[in-house]
Design a protein around this motif. Structure first.
Motif, PDB file in Angstrom:
ATOM      1  N   GLY A   1     -10.470   1.031  -3.760  1.00 57.58           N
ATOM      2  CA  GLY A   1     -10.366   2.348  -3.153  1.00 57.58           C
ATOM      3  C   GLY A   1      -9.175   2.515  -2.240  1.00 57.58           C
ATOM      4  O   GLY A   1      -8.995   3.590  -1.653  1.00 57.58           O
ATOM      5  N   VAL A   2      -8.334   1.501  -2.103  1.00 60.06           N
ATOM      6  CA  VAL A   2      -7.195   1.533  -1.182  1.00 60.06           C
ATOM      7  C   VAL A   2      -5.908   1.723  -1.984  1.00 60.06           C
ATOM      8  O   VAL A   2      -5.692   1.058  -2.993  1.00 60.06           O
ATOM      9  N   GLU A   3      -5.063   2.629  -1.547  1.00 63.35           N
ATOM     10  CA  GLU A   3      -3.739   2.791  -2.154  1.00 63.35           C
ATOM     11  C   GLU A   3      -2.773   1.751  -1.587  1.00 63.35           C
ATOM     12  O   GLU A   3      -2.928   1.286  -0.454  1.00 63.35           O
ATOM     13  N   ALA A   4      -1.766   1.418  -2.371  1.00 58.90           N
ATOM     14  CA  ALA A   4      -0.766   0.458  -1.918  1.00 58.90           C
ATOM     15  C   ALA A   4      -0.041   0.944  -0.665  1.00 58.90           C
ATOM     16  O   ALA A   4       0.350   0.132   0.186  1.00 58.90           O
ATOM     17  N   THR A   5       0.126   2.262  -0.537  1.00 54.81           N
ATOM     18  CA  THR A   5       0.787   2.798   0.661  1.00 54.81           C
ATOM     19  C   THR A   5      -0.011   2.454   1.910  1.00 54.81           C
ATOM     20  O   THR A   5       0.548   2.059   2.938  1.00 54.81           O
ATOM     21  N   GLY A   6      -1.327   2.623   1.845  1.00 53.50           N
ATOM     22  CA  GLY A   6      -2.167   2.280   2.983  1.00 53.50           C
ATOM     23  C   GLY A   6      -2.184   0.786   3.243  1.00 53.50           C
ATOM     24  O   GLY A   6      -2.243   0.354   4.401  1.00 53.50           O
ATOM     25  N   GLN A   7      -2.136   0.006   2.177  1.00 52.23           N
ATOM     26  CA  GLN A   7      -2.121  -1.447   2.345  1.00 52.23           C
ATOM     27  C   GLN A   7      -0.867  -1.889   3.088  1.00 52.23           C
ATOM     28  O   GLN A   7      -0.928  -2.662   4.049  1.00 52.23           O
ATOM     29  N   ALA A   8       0.283  -1.383   2.672  1.00 48.97           N
ATOM     30  CA  ALA A   8       1.541  -1.771   3.326  1.00 48.97           C
ATOM     31  C   ALA A   8       1.579  -1.301   4.771  1.00 48.97           C
ATOM     32  O   ALA A   8       2.133  -1.982   5.650  1.00 48.97           O
ATOM     33  N   ALA A   9       0.993  -0.123   5.045  1.00 49.74           N
ATOM     34  CA  ALA A   9       1.022   0.428   6.404  1.00 49.74           C
ATOM     35  C   ALA A   9       0.164  -0.368   7.378  1.00 49.74           C
ATOM     36  O   ALA A   9       0.312  -0.218   8.598  1.00 49.74           O
ATOM     37  N   ALA A  10      -0.739  -1.199   6.864  1.00 50.50           N
ATOM     38  CA  ALA A  10      -1.608  -1.986   7.743  1.00 50.50           C
ATOM     39  C   ALA A  10      -0.887  -3.180   8.356  1.00 50.50           C
ATOM     40  O   ALA A  10      -1.434  -3.828   9.251  1.00 50.50           O
ATOM     41  N   TYR A  11       0.322  -3.458   7.907  1.00 46.75           N
ATOM     42  CA  TYR A  11       1.058  -4.621   8.401  1.00 46.75           C
ATOM     43  C   TYR A  11       2.188  -4.190   9.337  1.00 46.75           C
ATOM     44  O   TYR A  11       2.936  -3.242   9.034  1.00 46.75           O
ATOM     45  N   ASP A  12       2.334  -4.887  10.453  1.00 49.20           N
ATOM     46  CA  ASP A  12       3.503  -4.705  11.300  1.00 49.20           C
ATOM     47  C   ASP A  12       4.736  -5.223  10.573  1.00 49.20           C
ATOM     48  O   ASP A  12       4.649  -6.101   9.701  1.00 49.20           O
ATOM     49  N   TYR A  13       5.885  -4.681  10.949  1.00 50.94           N
ATOM     50  CA  TYR A  13       7.144  -5.173  10.402  1.00 50.94           C
ATOM     51  C   TYR A  13       7.350  -6.625  10.847  1.00 50.94           C
ATOM     52  O   TYR A  13       7.099  -6.986  11.988  1.00 50.94           O
ATOM     53  N   LYS A  14       7.805  -7.451   9.910  1.00 51.06           N
ATOM     54  CA  LYS A  14       8.107  -8.844  10.214  1.00 51.06           C
ATOM     55  C   LYS A  14       9.625  -9.023  10.294  1.00 51.06           C
ATOM     56  O   LYS A  14      10.378  -8.364   9.561  1.00 51.06           O
ATOM     57  N   ASP A  15      10.046  -9.932  11.155  1.00 52.61           N
ATOM     58  CA  ASP A  15      11.489 -10.175  11.257  1.00 52.61           C
ATOM     59  C   ASP A  15      11.934 -11.325  10.357  1.00 52.61           C
ATOM     60  O   ASP A  15      13.115 -11.685  10.353  1.00 52.61           O
ATOM     61  N   TRP A  16      11.016 -11.894   9.578  1.00 49.87           N
ATOM     62  CA  TRP A  16      11.382 -13.036   8.731  1.00 49.87           C
ATOM     63  C   TRP A  16      11.000 -12.844   7.264  1.00 49.87           C
ATOM     64  O   TRP A  16      11.094 -13.777   6.468  1.00 49.87           O
ATOM     65  N   GLY A  17      10.608 -11.596   6.894  1.00 47.86           N
ATOM     66  CA  GLY A  17      10.294 -11.372   5.503  1.00 47.86           C
ATOM     67  C   GLY A  17       9.893  -9.935   5.218  1.00 47.86           C
ATOM     68  O   GLY A  17       9.615  -9.143   6.123  1.00 47.86           O
ATOM     69  N   THR A  18       9.878  -9.578   3.941  1.00 45.92           N
ATOM     70  CA  THR A  18       9.505  -8.257   3.448  1.00 45.92           C
ATOM     71  C   THR A  18       8.126  -8.325   2.807  1.00 45.92           C
ATOM     72  O   THR A  18       7.818  -9.266   2.069  1.00 45.92           O
ATOM     73  N   LEU A  19       7.308  -7.315   3.075  1.00 42.19           N
ATOM     74  CA  LEU A  19       5.995  -7.236   2.455  1.00 42.19           C
ATOM     75  C   LEU A  19       6.003  -6.149   1.388  1.00 42.19           C
ATOM     76  O   LEU A  19       6.452  -5.033   1.633  1.00 42.19           O
TER      77      LEU A  19
END
Length: 816
Positions: A317-335
């Motif tokens: 039931g979760v869209e990929a947009t919502g999944q990505a938005a649940a993570y803070d930006y990382k300074d050592w990689g891309t999600l």
């Protein structure tokens, strides 16, 4: 069109009058039939009402009337049912999850209408089967053709059910409610972007030579559309020119549909962001040529040397947009968050698995991460996806982090029910073998090479913590690098930290994937080379027994120029000797049998070994016409390589309409389940040259579908009117259905066959739970219409071709 008449209607049946002068009619009164069907993730299903419908024995339903379901006179009773004030049929518990709802209504003239249902697994309209909306998305609009007078609608209810009949304001239109759209990333868009939108065709003619013109910030782009069949819909790709967009914000994009008979115009919104902001990236999938997307939470640091890539897989039931938005930006990689093709999709198995791999490949090329720092994580259904993808592809990850996930669909039922583990019936056992790839616990030793961080709330009532504890206890018997954390008092979702858990990402940061040259021990299990064949420098190319587990335990000694180990259920093994000293003999001993001495020389370091009874021999690469990891079976594998659905025109009017409706139903179901789109053509329009390199799905039999002779002339399985043969075995009757896969003449593509010996046989094959994630279908299975009431007892044949695509008595079960 075949109309299945359900008795003679009388005044005591609940009727709804439908007039085309109205825009929408909600159906609020029905007759309900409890416990009439069982559809799940397995290939075998039961459906008492459909059996009677397809065998033309269904009587007019009346309140209190019984539906006899077997020879012992067991029966189900129709009950009056009324929708609530919101026009929804619902009740406590699972009241409408296993029910049929029967409606009749009267149209004042013949013509097209749009059927919109929610809480429906499928729908019969005047006997014609259509896809439903089991998850209540609301955007599934199905064009249907109504006759003048009384029409019957029968719903397989699933949860909170609502039924609307809509008069289309335009017979040809754009539907914006399920658009797949890209994000505009400023200063990075040097080419056209791609979106996708549904075109609805409520006319009796296919839409040919139509275009969509998109306009955004004054820039236009014109896209020619594929054919949209009559009385159907299709999600189509269009292009967008973002070159005039120079600032962040939301932009209106006007879409104009133009063709010979109609035009429609709709407006969608597309967002422009900076490269450091989250965005969606669309791509064309090789599965079916449809447009899919993944969401990106980009790395914030400008220094991207040795950067990581995190593949995150979402929950149901979760869209990929919502999944990505649940993570803070990382300074050592891309999600990057893949989609599984839908919020529920395929549970990260089957085509959801392929979607994850497509996204991983695109993201690896796009962001160029350090190959030793690629990580996998996900929540809930995505926790299962993490367990499943981690076990299936153990050479891809530095570490995995399943969060609040269940390991196997065989143990966790979810919405579509549990997968049976075994059966007393030999034929059903053969069928269930096709689902072995879904049993994560059988693959658990594949986690050995990388770190595992298990995260779960101890008060989770959706996915109980017992699943995590089960994996903790199992890993504890052999794994040397896993961490386990239960969050006290946490339920299934306890905020973004449910996925973005600091200790999990620190665990990732402290680990890396070893290069192949540093891995000298292999312990790898696979159920099918067609799903997962390779680990590092060893690959299982062929099995002795298809779809049973293959296990290789190998150790190489670079200083001693040798490899030793054991194998189970391996026919052909591929080894890469690139890390050994060039032109120096290497000794190989497998299964304590004979010792082989091999020198890798020339331009290749690849060698092939074949099991020949109690001896291993040096062999050549299997011929491309044999089973191999690129084309190994099973039946579901045929729905790939931009498949084309081919219906029959060489049969009777009733036979041809039946295969056309079945192809449309499969296309509707594929669209709903997998955000997909597929070409549907008549057999007379099929030519090998025009559709070269594409899989073909044939509907019908050798007498009705003219493409059969071209594609299946050499197949040992043959289906004709009234008869099916498999080698020296045969079955007679007009009620036989079949699913099977067969290789085309090239090295890659396949034919998938949905066949019947008559209308009853085609109806027996009408269920499409082969699109349910985790359901297992063998290379071939033959069954009678009686399967709808008797289940697996009605399977006549089930099994697997051998590595030369021949029938083997040891790999199939047949009944008289």
């Amino acid at each position: 069109m075949k109309i299945y008449r359900i008795g003679a209607l009388c005044s005591c049946v609940l009727l709804h009058s439908f007039s085309f002068s109205q825009d929408t009619v909600s159906l609020t009164k029905a007759l309900a039939l409890r416990d009439a069907y069982h559809y799940g993730r397995e290939a075998v299903y039961t459906d008492a009402l459909a059996y009677q419908l397809f065998s033309n024995t269904l009587q007019q339903p009346l309140a209190g009337q019984a539906l006899d379901i077997n020879a012992k006179a067991d029966s189900l009773k129709w009950e009056a049912a009324t929708a609530d004030s919101n026009n929804i049929f619902s009740s406590r518990g699972r009241y409408f999850n296993n029910r049929y709802l029967y409606f009749t209504y009267r149209a004042d003239k013949e013509g097209a209408a749009i059927l919109n249902t929610t809480g429906s697994s499928s729908v019969f309209v005047n006997g014609v089967l259509h896809a439903g909306d089991p998850y209540g998305a609301g955007w599934l609009n199905i064009p249907v053709w109504l006759k003048k007078g009384e029409n019957q609608i029968i719903i397989r209810a699933y949860g909170r059910t609502k039924v609307n009949i809509i008069k289309p304001k335009k017979l040809i239109s754009l539907q914006v409610s399920d658009a797949t759209l890209p994000g505009i990333v400023l200063k990075q868009q040097d080419s056209l972007l791609k979106g996708a939108i549904v075109v609805l065709n409520a006319t009796k003619q296919p839409l040919i030579n139509y275009t969509i013109t998109s306009t955004i910030a004054g820039k236009q782009s014109v896209t020619s559309l594929p054919v949209v069949p009559a009385i159907s819909s299709r999600k189509v790709i269009f292009t967008i020119d973002p070159s005039a967009v120079d600032a962040t914000g939301k932009y209106d994009c006007v879409l104009k549909l133009t063709g010979a008979n109609a035009a429609d115009q709709q407006t969608i919104t597309i967002e422009a962001v900076n490269a450091t902001d989250r965005y969606n990236n669309t791509f064309i999938s090789n599965i079916d040529g449809s447009l899919q997307y993944f969401a990106v939470t980009p790395q914030r640091s400008r220094n991207t040397a040795n950067s990581a890539l995190f593949l995150s897989v979402h929950g149901a039931g979760v869209e990929a947009t919502g999944q990505a938005a649940a993570y803070d930006y990382k300074d050592w990689g891309t999600l990057v968050a893949a989609t599984n093709r839908r919020p529920r999709g395929f549970n990260w198995e089957d085509w959801g698995r392929i979607d994850a791999l497509e996204v991983l490949d695109i993201a690896t090329q796009k962001f160029n991460p350090d190959p030793e720092h690629i990580f996998l994580t996900g929540h809930s259904m995505g926790g299962h996806g993490t367990w499943f993808l981690g076990a299936t592809y153990p050479d891809k990850w530095a570490s995995i982090g399943p969060c609040s996930g269940y390991p196997s669909l065989k143990d966790y039922g979810s919405a579509d029910g549990k997968i049976p583990d075994s059966s007393r019936l030999p034929a059903e056992k053969m069928v269930l073998r096709a689902g072995n790839q879904s049993d994560v616990l059988k693959l658990i030793h594949n986690y050995k090479p990388f770190g595992v961080y298990v995260l779960h709330g101890d008060s989770d009532h959706v996915v109980p913590v017992q699943f995590a504890r089960q994996m903790r206890d199992s890993l504890g018997t052999f794994h040397t690098d896993f961490a386990y954390h239960e969050v006290p008092g946490a339920e299934h979702w306890y905020g973004n930290q449910s996925v973005d858990w600091p200790a999990l990402f620190q665990f990732f940061k402290d680990r890396q994937r070893l290069p192949d040259s540093a891995v000298n021990e292999i312990d790898f299990i696979t159920s099918s080379p067609g799903i997962s064949a390779a680990y590092r420098w060893a690959s299982v190319l062929q099995q002795i027994h298809p779809l049973q587990y293959s296990h290789i335990v190998l150790r190489r000694y670079l200083d001693k120029d040798s490899i030793a180990g054991t194998t189970e259920n391996v026919q052909v093994l591929q080894l890469n000797l690139k890390d050994f000293e060039r032109n120096k003999p290497v000794k190989i001993q497998l299964d304590s049998l004979n010792t082989l001495t091999i020198t890798a020389a020339g331009n290749t370091n690849i060698i092939y070994l074949k099991r020949n009874n109690d001896t291993w021999i040096i062999a050549s690469r299997p011929d491309e016409t044999e089973k191999n990891p690129l084309r190994y079976g099973t039946f579901k594998e045929a729905f790939n390589n931009r498949m084309v659905f081919v219906y029959s025109t060489g049969g009777t009017k009733e036979e041809n309409e039946n295969t056309y409706h079945k192809a449309i139903y499969d296309a509707e179901s594929w669209y709903y389940r997998g955000n997909g789109a597929v070409d549907i053509i008549a057999d007379k329009d099929y030519t090998p040259a025009k559709y070269k390199g594409r899989n073909i799905i044939i509907y019908g039999n050798a007498n009705t579908n003219s493409a059969w002779k071209t594609l299946l002339a050499n197949c040992p399985l043959q289906v004709s009117r009234g008869k099916i043969t498999a080698g020296d075995k045969s079955w007679a009757g007009d009620d036989l259905g079949a699913y099977f896969v067969w290789p085309q003449a090239d090295a890659l593509t396949s034919v998938g066959v949905v066949a019947g010996t008559g209308i009853k046989g085609m109806n027996a094959a009408s269920a499409n739970q082969y699109f349910a994630g985790g359901s297992g279908f063998p290379d071939f299975m033959v069954f009678r219409l009686a399967m709808l009431k008797d289940g697996a007892k009605a399977i006549q044949l089930a099994g697997y071709f051998d590595n030369n695509w021949k029938l083997s008595n040891s790999e199939m079960v047949a009944t008289e």
